[in-house]
Design a protein around this motif. Structure first.
Motif, PDB file in Angstrom:
ATOM      1  N   VAL A   8       0.862  -1.170   0.000  1.00  0.00           N
ATOM      2  CA  VAL A   8       0.000   0.000   0.000  1.00  0.00           C
ATOM      3  C   VAL A   8       0.904   1.226   0.000  1.00  0.00           C
ATOM      4  O   VAL A   8       1.858   1.295   0.776  1.00  0.00           O
ATOM      5  N   GLN A   9       0.608   2.185  -0.894  1.00  0.00           N
ATOM      6  CA  GLN A   9       1.454   3.365  -1.026  1.00  0.00           C
ATOM      7  C   GLN A   9       0.607   4.631  -1.048  1.00  0.00           C
ATOM      8  O   GLN A   9      -0.484   4.638  -1.608  1.00  0.00           O
ATOM      9  N   PHE A  26      -1.744  16.998 -11.838  1.00  0.00           N
ATOM     10  CA  PHE A  26      -0.958  16.623 -10.685  1.00  0.00           C
ATOM     11  C   PHE A  26      -1.018  15.107 -10.648  1.00  0.00           C
ATOM     12  O   PHE A  26      -2.081  14.532 -10.415  1.00  0.00           O
ATOM     13  N   ILE A  27       0.104  14.454 -10.974  1.00  0.00           N
ATOM     14  CA  ILE A  27       0.151  13.008 -11.144  1.00  0.00           C
ATOM     15  C   ILE A  27       0.012  12.328  -9.786  1.00  0.00           C
ATOM     16  O   ILE A  27       0.736  12.639  -8.849  1.00  0.00           O
ATOM     17  N   GLY A  28      -0.915  11.395  -9.702  1.00  0.00           N
ATOM     18  CA  GLY A  28      -1.145  10.643  -8.475  1.00  0.00           C
ATOM     19  C   GLY A  28      -0.702   9.213  -8.648  1.00  0.00           C
ATOM     20  O   GLY A  28       0.476   8.887  -8.565  1.00  0.00           O
ATOM     21  N   ILE A  29      -1.661   8.337  -8.935  1.00  0.00           N
ATOM     22  CA  ILE A  29      -1.400   6.907  -9.090  1.00  0.00           C
ATOM     23  C   ILE A  29      -1.121   6.608 -10.557  1.00  0.00           C
ATOM     24  O   ILE A  29      -1.881   7.016 -11.434  1.00  0.00           O
ATOM     25  N   SER A  30      -0.033   5.888 -10.817  1.00  0.00           N
ATOM     26  CA  SER A  30       0.297   5.513 -12.194  1.00  0.00           C
ATOM     27  C   SER A  30       1.341   4.395 -12.167  1.00  0.00           C
ATOM     28  O   SER A  30       1.827   4.010 -11.105  1.00  0.00           O
ATOM     29  N   THR A  33       4.543   6.082 -10.705  1.00  0.00           N
ATOM     30  CA  THR A  33       4.604   6.504  -9.303  1.00  0.00           C
ATOM     31  C   THR A  33       4.509   5.350  -8.311  1.00  0.00           C
ATOM     32  O   THR A  33       5.160   5.393  -7.271  1.00  0.00           O
ATOM     33  N   VAL A  34       3.666   4.342  -8.592  1.00  0.00           N
ATOM     34  CA  VAL A  34       3.459   3.248  -7.625  1.00  0.00           C
ATOM     35  C   VAL A  34       3.511   1.866  -8.278  1.00  0.00           C
ATOM     36  O   VAL A  34       3.093   0.888  -7.694  1.00  0.00           O
ATOM     37  N   ASN A  35       3.992   1.807  -9.526  1.00  0.00           N
ATOM     38  CA  ASN A  35       4.047   0.557 -10.288  1.00  0.00           C
ATOM     39  C   ASN A  35       2.665  -0.049 -10.522  1.00  0.00           C
ATOM     40  O   ASN A  35       2.507  -1.269 -10.572  1.00  0.00           O
ATOM     41  N   ALA A  36       1.648   0.808 -10.660  1.00  0.00           N
ATOM     42  CA  ALA A  36       0.302   0.329 -10.993  1.00  0.00           C
ATOM     43  C   ALA A  36       0.347  -0.379 -12.343  1.00  0.00           C
ATOM     44  O   ALA A  36       1.112  -0.013 -13.225  1.00  0.00           O
ATOM     45  N   THR A  37      -0.495  -1.391 -12.505  1.00  0.00           N
ATOM     46  CA  THR A  37      -0.505  -2.146 -13.760  1.00  0.00           C
ATOM     47  C   THR A  37      -1.797  -1.986 -14.546  1.00  0.00           C
ATOM     48  O   THR A  37      -1.864  -2.395 -15.700  1.00  0.00           O
TER      49      THR A  37
END
Length: 132
Positions: A8-9, A26-30, A33-37
């Motif tokens: 969890v990040q 404003f970049i959040g989850i991607s 940034t968090v290795n989202a797939t």
């Protein structure tokens, strides 16, 4: 826990990034940034009186939740349709749909959370009509 294990990040965007649509994000989850797939999620700010460049998203759906302001989204092959969104409204944009967003206020910014079922922030955004 090694660096490759899921975790969890929390992400707090610390700077504005100008997008291909010529709007500040404003970049959040991607993926970056968090290795989202399979997801990206950002905050977009449309300055007073500003508009996005007409564009399409290649291969992914987009969901938008308007936090503040009033935005006109023109869409269709000739941008012939439009929908007005205000704070509290959700907006769905299917893959490949030409569209542009316009802040209807000349004095206040519009802000919205943008979510996509793709981890890339801008890799699959193409200008319209040259993108088709």
């Amino acid at each position: 826990m090694n660096n490759h294990e899921p975790k969890v990040q929390s992400v707090r965007p610390d700077r504005e990034v100008m997008t291909q649509q010529r709007l500040p994000y404003f970049i959040g989850i991607s993926g970056q940034t968090v290795n989202a797939t399979g997801l990206s999620m950002h905050l977009v700010v449309i300055p007073p009186g500003a508009r996005a460049e007409p564009h399409i998203h290649v291969g992914y759906e987009t969901g938008i939740y308007v936090l503040e302001g009033t935005v006109c989204t023109r869409w269709g092959q000739a941008l012939e349709h439009e929908v007005i969104s205000q704070a509290g409204d959700f907006l769905f944009i299917p893959p490949g749909m030409p569209h542009e967003a316009i802040n209807l206020s000349e004095t206040e910014p519009a802000r919205a959370v943008v979510a996509r079922n793709d981890p890339a922030e801008q890799d699959k955004v193409l200008p319209f009509p040259s993108g088709l």
